[in-house]
Scaffold this active site. Structure first.
Site, PDB file in Angstrom:
ATOM      1  N   HIS A 158      -5.656  16.743 -47.117  1.00  0.00           N
ATOM      2  CA  HIS A 158      -6.402  15.697 -46.395  1.00  0.00           C
ATOM      3  C   HIS A 158      -7.227  16.274 -45.250  1.00  0.00           C
ATOM      4  CE1 HIS A 158      -2.947  15.226 -43.462  1.00  0.00           C
ATOM      5  NE2 HIS A 158      -3.927  14.879 -42.656  1.00  0.00           N
ATOM      6  N   ASP A 196      -3.320  29.401 -26.099  1.00  0.00           N
ATOM      7  CA  ASP A 196      -3.802  28.399 -25.150  1.00  0.00           C
ATOM      8  C   ASP A 196      -5.293  28.212 -25.414  1.00  0.00           C
ATOM      9  OD1 ASP A 196      -4.793  27.012 -22.978  1.00  0.00           O
ATOM     10  OD2 ASP A 196      -3.543  28.048 -21.511  1.00  0.00           O
ATOM     11  N   THR A 206      -7.975  29.095 -22.529  1.00  0.00           N
ATOM     12  CA  THR A 206      -8.224  30.434 -21.978  1.00  0.00           C
ATOM     13  C   THR A 206      -8.505  31.421 -23.096  1.00  0.00           C
ATOM     14  OG1 THR A 206      -5.858  30.963 -22.019  1.00  0.00           O
ATOM     15  CG2 THR A 206      -6.731  30.091 -19.952  1.00  0.00           C
ATOM     16  N   ASP A 245      -5.701  35.026 -23.916  1.00  0.00           N
ATOM     17  CA  ASP A 245      -4.504  34.341 -23.432  1.00  0.00           C
ATOM     18  C   ASP A 245      -3.546  35.357 -22.825  1.00  0.00           C
ATOM     19  OD1 ASP A 245      -5.432  31.966 -24.485  1.00  0.00           O
ATOM     20  OD2 ASP A 245      -4.381  32.231 -26.393  1.00  0.00           O
ATOM     21  N   ASP A 276      -0.685  16.918 -51.160  1.00  0.00           N
ATOM     22  CA  ASP A 276      -1.493  17.078 -49.942  1.00  0.00           C
ATOM     23  C   ASP A 276      -1.358  18.517 -49.441  1.00  0.00           C
ATOM     24  OD1 ASP A 276      -3.037  16.630 -47.751  1.00  0.00           O
ATOM     25  OD2 ASP A 276      -1.598  15.334 -46.704  1.00  0.00           O
ATOM     26  N   SER A 310      -1.622  17.947 -38.583  1.00  0.00           N
ATOM     27  CA  SER A 310      -1.755  17.938 -40.037  1.00  0.00           C
ATOM     28  C   SER A 310      -2.131  19.303 -40.561  1.00  0.00           C
ATOM     29  CB  SER A 310      -2.878  16.992 -40.453  1.00  0.00           C
ATOM     30  OG  SER A 310      -2.380  15.704 -40.468  1.00  0.00           O
TER      31      SER A 310
HETATM   32  N1  ARG Z   1      -2.152  12.914 -40.684  1.00  0.00           N
HETATM   33  C1  ARG Z   1      -1.832  13.385 -39.385  1.00  0.00           C
HETATM   34  C2  ARG Z   1      -2.903  14.288 -38.788  1.00  0.00           C
HETATM   35  O1  ARG Z   1      -4.027  14.008 -38.983  1.00  0.00           O
HETATM   36  C3  ARG Z   1      -0.493  14.004 -39.344  1.00  0.00           C
HETATM   37  C4  ARG Z   1       0.383  13.009 -38.764  1.00  0.00           C
HETATM   38  C5  ARG Z   1       1.790  13.386 -38.751  1.00  0.00           C
HETATM   39  N2  ARG Z   1       2.327  12.269 -38.094  1.00  0.00           N
HETATM   40  C6  ARG Z   1       3.587  12.058 -37.841  1.00  0.00           C
HETATM   41  N3  ARG Z   1       3.958  11.026 -37.194  1.00  0.00           N
HETATM   42  N4  ARG Z   1       4.467  12.928 -38.244  1.00  0.00           N
HETATM   43  O2  ARG Z   1      -2.708  15.192 -38.032  1.00  0.00           O
END
Ligand code: ARG
Length: 392
Positions: A173, A195, A198, A201, A240, A338
């Site tokens: 996705h 980070d 910066t 890092d 996914d 994600s």
């Molecule tokens: N689809 C989400 C993203 O775009 C991931 C979300 C994971 N969420 C969760 N509550 N575990 O980053």
């Protein structure tokens, strides 16, 4: 990444166990080496049999052994081979005996495009669960996924994991998701980041010693490979998972190294119910829409049945190529995480190593909702697909 209440212990120096190349021992009388490593004092070194490192072997056989020497030696250990201790022997302490770096036999399949435990997923010398921030060199396979937007601006909106010197695993996705704005293009990955505010890092340890990483690497993506059976519009988001092929081979450092895949037969089919794993990323926190620092949180695997009973209420039907973890108030992955890793730990005869157990897919909004575990693609189900998709 939501944070969990916990403690953050900054510990001593790390020993990195593996090298960027595969080295195999051979039978010759020469010294066999098991890859490059970094000593507890951050010197360049080779991982070899303890007896072959005359200087350190000398210290070990001197009695009585001083406590600081004991500590140094235990932190210098870089594995076992045939039950013999391997030690990270500094270049300057090695005598001039020739060192063999025999190549692995060339295999007709492309299995050998993946690093094996010992060359991937290396542990720090110590580690603590329940922390919030990662250490500067912790989880060096973490990648940020870069998008180029309509006006030419760039941003990072997903995570990923480096699995060899050319490929990053992320969520499908993040590549062809239905809510990706039409004018965003996935153009690159950032490696060696800690980070985001910066560059370079630096982290200061308990003794006030400053440890700096080289500047992060922004590497263009040559090809995105979403899983062919991923359906962006599906409610359950099965398959996914995606691969990103980088435009060039990258070199490993202490801050850029691959994670292992769950290659062992038992790991491929494991569901990880009740097993503690870490999820890591730069996603949304309680306070910020994205974290500046690479964070981690410990989550436990939840059975698919239990998870299904929750998501079923939303007409989401999970399959066994998916897995769930978390579900405790305030501890979860979140928006922006994600594609990032759910990290497991395994020990085989030779090594203890980290492997990619899952890929962050979806979860409750708001994140960290009690009773709602996060849903992950179960990487074990995709090892074959990944292996057949990798090209040299
Ligand atoms: N689809 C989400 C993203 O775009 C991931 C979300 C994971 N969420 C969760 N509550 N575990 O980053």
């Amino acid at each position: 990444m939501l944070k969990i209440i916990g403690f953050c212990v900054i510990f001593g120096l790390s020993v990195n166990l593996a090298s960027s190349q595969l080295y195999f021992p051979n039978e010759a009388t020469q010294v066999s080496n098991y890859g490059r490593c970094i000593t507890p004092n951050r010197e360049r070194a080779l991982c070899i049999h303890l007896e072959d490192c005359k200087y350190l072997y000398g210290i070990l056989t001197t009695s009585p052994l001083r406590n600081e020497d004991k500590l140094y030696l235990s932190r210098s250990q870089c594995g076992y081979y045939n039950r013999k201790v391997l030690i990270c022997c500094p270049d300057r302490y090695r005598d001039s005996s020739p060192v063999t770096t025999a190549r692995p036999p060339v295999n007709s399949t492309n299995t050998n495009l993946l690093p094996q435990p010992g060359q991937c997923g290396n542990l720090l010398s110590n580690r603590i669960y329940g922390g919030v921030k990662t250490k500067i060199d912790e989880y060096p396979w973490m990648a940020l996924i870069e998008y180029t937007k309509g006006g030419g601006n760039k941003g990072h909106h997903c995570g990923g994991s480096l699995i060899n010197n050319r490929y990053v695993v992320t969520a499908s996705h993040c590549v062809n998701g239905k809510s990706l704005p039409a004018d965003w293009r996935l153009t690159g990955v950032r490696l060696g980041e800690w980070d985001t505010t910066t560059d370079p890092d630096c982290e200061t340890d308990i003794r006030g010693m400053k440890d700096c990483a080289p500047p992060h690497l922004d590497v263009p993506v040559e090809r995105t490979i979403p899983h062919p059976s991923y359906d962006p519009g599906s409610k359950n988001q099965i398959n996914d998972i995606a691969l990103l092929r980088l435009s060039r081979q990258i070199e490993y450092t202490d801050f850029v190294r691959p994670i292992c895949l769950p290659l062992d037969t038992n790991l491929r089919s494991a569901a990880f119910d009740g097993i503690s794993m870490d999820v890591s990323g730069w996603g949304k926190t309680e306070e910020l829409s994205a974290s500046n620092l690479k964070l981690k949180a410990a989550v436990d695997g939840v059975t698919l049945e239990e998870c299904q009973s929750v998501y079923g209420r939303q007409d989401i039907f999970l399959e066994d190529t998916q897995m769930c973890a978390g579900g405790m108030e305030g501890v979860d992955s979140c928006r922006g995480d994600s594609g990032g890793p759910l990290i497991g730990q395994n020990t085989n005869k030779v090594n203890t190593y980290y492997f990619l157990a899952g890929v962050v897919s979806f979860g409750p909004t708001p994140c960290g909702l009690n009773g709602w575990p996060g849903v992950y693609s179960r990487v074990g189900a995709y090892v074959d697909w990944i292996q057949t998709s990798l090209k040299p």
